[in-house]
Design a protein around this motif. Sequence first.
Motif: not given
Ligand code: ZN
Length: 420
Positions: A360, A130, A194, A197, A95-96
């Motif tokens: 995002h 975040e 990305h 998710q 993530d990221g």
């Molecule tokens: Zn992220």
Amino acid sequence: MVPVSLINADRLWARLMALAEIGATRAGGVNRQALSDGEIEAWRRVIGWAQEAGLTTATDAAGNLFLTLAGRDRAALPVLVGSHLDSQPTGGKFDGAAGVMAALEAVVSFAEGGETPRRDLIVVAWMNEEGCRFAPGMMGSEAFTGARGIEAIRAVRDTSDISVGEALDRLHAAFPDLARKPLGFMAAAYLELHIEQGPVLEAADRVIGVVTGIQGKKTFQVVVGGAEGHAGTLPQQERRDAVAAFARMAAALHAEIGAIDAETKFTIGRVTIEPNAPSVVPSRVTFSIDLRHPDNGVLDAAGARVEALCHRHAPPCAVTITPLVDAPSNDFDSELRERIARAADDQDLPAMAILSAAGHDARHLAKVCPAAMIFIPCRDGVSHVEHEWAEPEHVAAGASVLAQVMRDLAFANQPSAAEA
Ligand SMILES: [Zn+2]
């Protein structure tokens, strides 16, 4: 077999795994919260890789990190590509970090090949996407795009009473040689890779998600005001019990907002009760509401209904509803989406259009320049967990598509929309 000629897939994976060692948790995840020692160490590692490839490095007042492969046309606007390096306290490796490292890998591969783009190619790591240590998140991209003022951002404090301002000064002090860019500058385009998710790509067996937009989101803080009393002596009919009122509201909100349609996402994620004592009638309840929907008309109507339902079910208690976030759903730039779809097609990678259910930094960039996102699958659709996982070939595929679009944009001679 995934063609990855534009990048070095092994180096990308090795660096992504090396980065995941910084802030590694025992269960295989990452705890690298914004502006922490871990993030400073991650910066050091990433800056080292960038400098090794001859990139110039810089930051800005908001603690965003910029790694630049200089273009030959100084009048051309840069292409910005990145994501974030901070994580949730029990976050994952991808993530990221996957987005920042994919962008860096593309630029390093161009530099290695001795290729000079027309435009500057700038890899960016946004500060505090975040929003767990310092809430709410996306501070770096909001400061960059002017959505939030830097002084308001610097004033936010974490639970240890450290302000963003203090933490930013500490970050900048750790890198005294880093050049300083002005806060916010024009860009020809913004791209972000990305992990999805979510479960959509995996279920459809697609490797590349061409992100159409990000669903809209509203958040509220609701405070229910009642009156304290003795749990044994205060007659029931005389009570103004804040938890009883909260329970009525929560039940009605879940039943009615949840029933709007399958796309509505409604969450009460945090509740605090005062005085929170077993034998005292509660005098105050504070709770959060997170409401999301891809259709702005439905989202607005649902938001209004949230407020009406709270007011209907509060009496005899008082209620105040404070809207916090009001982010309508957005459509990413159609030309960039076409370029991503074409790149996936060129590389024989199965792709599909997909809406982002999560927020995002690209949402903010889309307000100041053409912006788009590339999703890659993550195992079981899970993220913000320590066992978050993306397959090496999917990371490579996403990075390769990203690299092709970056090359399209930065090496071509035509002016961007903002320059024309
Ligand atoms: Zn992220």
